[in-house]
Design an enzyme around this catalytic site. Sequence first.
Site, PDB file in Angstrom:
ATOM      1  N   GLN A  76       0.934  -0.979   0.309  1.00 49.08           N
ATOM      2  CA  GLN A  76      -0.110   0.102   0.101  1.00 49.08           C
ATOM      3  C   GLN A  76       0.820   1.197   0.245  1.00 49.08           C
ATOM      4  O   GLN A  76       2.193   1.511   0.829  1.00 49.08           O
ATOM      5  CB  GLN A  76      -1.201  -0.253   1.781  1.00 49.08           C
ATOM      6  CG  GLN A  76      -2.246  -0.700   1.120  1.00 49.08           C
ATOM      7  CD  GLN A  76      -3.008  -0.872   1.983  1.00 49.08           C
ATOM      8  OE1 GLN A  76      -2.265  -0.653   3.592  1.00 49.08           O
ATOM      9  NE2 GLN A  76      -3.913  -1.097   2.262  1.00 49.08           N
ATOM     10  N   HIS A 100      -6.142   8.723   7.788  1.00 51.71           N
ATOM     11  CA  HIS A 100      -5.649   7.773   6.822  1.00 51.71           C
ATOM     12  C   HIS A 100      -5.496   8.096   4.540  1.00 51.71           C
ATOM     13  O   HIS A 100      -6.969   8.636   4.616  1.00 51.71           O
ATOM     14  CB  HIS A 100      -6.643   6.456   6.624  1.00 51.71           C
ATOM     15  CG  HIS A 100      -6.475   6.134   8.188  1.00 51.71           C
ATOM     16  ND1 HIS A 100      -5.795   4.558   8.674  1.00 51.71           N
ATOM     17  CD2 HIS A 100      -7.358   6.385   8.769  1.00 51.71           C
ATOM     18  CE1 HIS A 100      -6.519   4.946   9.761  1.00 51.71           C
ATOM     19  NE2 HIS A 100      -7.235   5.767  10.350  1.00 51.71           N
TER      20      HIS A 100
END
Length: 635
Positions: A382, A510
């Site tokens: 990620q 996030h």
Amino acid sequence: MNVFLPDGSRLELPEGASGYDAAAAIGPGLAKAAVAVRVGDDIRDLALPLHEGDHLQIVTPKSGDDYLYVMRHSAAHVMAEAVQTVVPGTKLGFGPPIADGFYYDFDPPRPLTEGDFAAIEAEVNRIRKAKAPFQRSVMSVADAHAYFSERGDPYKVDQVEELTRQGETEVSLYRQRDFVDLCRGPHVQDTGRLGPVKLLSVAGAYWRGSEKNPQLTRVYATGFTSKADLDAHLERLETARARDHRRVGRDLDLFHFDDFGPGFPFFLPRGMTIVNAITAAVREELDRMEYGEIQTPTMLSSQLWDISGHNEHYRDNMYFSEVDGQEFAIKPMNCPGACLVYRSRRHSYRDLPLRYAEFGHVHRHELSGVLHGLFRVRAFTQDDAHVFCRLDQVKDEVNAILDLTDRFYARFGFDTVELKLSTRPEKATGTPEMWDQAEAALRDALGDREYGLKVGDGAFYGPKIDFQVTDTMGRPWQLGTCQLDFNFPERFDLVYTSADDTEERPVMIHRAITGSIERFLGILIENTGGDFPLWLAPEQARVLPISDRHADYAASVREGLRSAGLRVEVDGRSESVGKRIRDGELAKIPYLLVVGDAEQEAGTVAVRARRGGDRGTPTIAELARLLATEAAEGG
């Protein structure tokens, strides 16, 4: 009873009137064409009663996607009947409509393969021509349980038992000819209303998606209102197959999957070249926006995942190990590690926002039946980041992330980006007040930007904005995300010292831009068909010496271009130049460089561009400048 039509007009009906009654009241032609009725977000059977104040729309063949949904739902039943005719003794699972088609899960007494498709399609067409009506009936759950038990339909019995556990007292069944299925509907009036149906593929699928249950055979199919529409769709599918990233990745030597690690991708040198280019593009944005890059451990104590809530909400998707008698988990997400980095130091309000970025390699347990190339894997990277900020900074930080995604996606050829706001899911951590505050903050940050709403689709710890791009074939893809979190700072006791010397909790954002490098690469491969722009191409140019006596000059061309930072190889095989040109085209090399006596004598190169054909015969230095400039402008 009063109901309301799409134009806002009121329609008065008798109490208990159905959708069909509403269509008939509007006009006999509409009643004849009607197949279902939309009430709010639900598409319902025409026979069901309406209620005071319902806002409704009659579904007809002119209703686009709504009609296709009903027609494909009906086609799934017809295909199931056809399969039971062709393969007697087949048991039935689920058979819903999906995007662009439908599927049905079967438990056949023998393997069901694509070799059966012709016979099944022929039977489907016979059923269509019979114009058999779809007839709805209602049973108590007890009677339905007994009915399907007597028929020996274990999966239908299981469905009835699940509905019973959910508190249902009645179920609906639909019959066409002698075929009966448990179904809430709706369906077209008769099988003659179905358009052409085409079976597409066979796959395995566990009953109710659990590896603990039997594996069934899933048959995918599609149906359209006309043969022309079906043919156009099949042509799009053929194009998609040619661009399938698994096929292109294999042909271009980009990545590999091995039986020793199902769902765990192996990147080959050419694939890593593209991965590194994507990563470098992300890092350019990180530098521009003053992110600090961190790295957190791959495996951490299970106690951490208790604090974060992952053990409660995500444990089935995690891998575990043991260290010194203590349970550890391989991280499925990077955010708890970022929280530990934040709280490793004291922070003042002057320090915020703090932006931590991490290319974190995470592992998630996915069922084998859902693994799909790079799109659904068990290990991936990620391009994660976590921003810790004050509440008054949220709007600016979220807007900066929205602007970043616009720039980044455009750079890779994705010009159409849609925003989706996802709200609190059924299983969520934190108080309703936290969630209300977080959702309100995201709505405020979105401002007058256009966005869709995905109710109940947020992460378990906070609401989010998801970024959806559209590729060259018009297919939507979910990529990045921006998630607002008041929950983790509370769970991890994260604080900063405010201006009045009190402790306050930061807000945690996030965010990921690619979503995962692997999935982004898979989508990029299908968007380009492997025909990458020069700055991304793993091999940007290939030198083709006409004969062995030109090998040394070909090597000097290669070195001259490589010194300019270009990725260049020499194909000096004994094959004919025509064969090597063809191989270079199949490998989707942006530039093929042919060198022979004339080029060697003049110090030039005959340039053949993948886009644009012959590009003349520049000198090595001229070509190096041209290609380096093109690569720099693209990247």
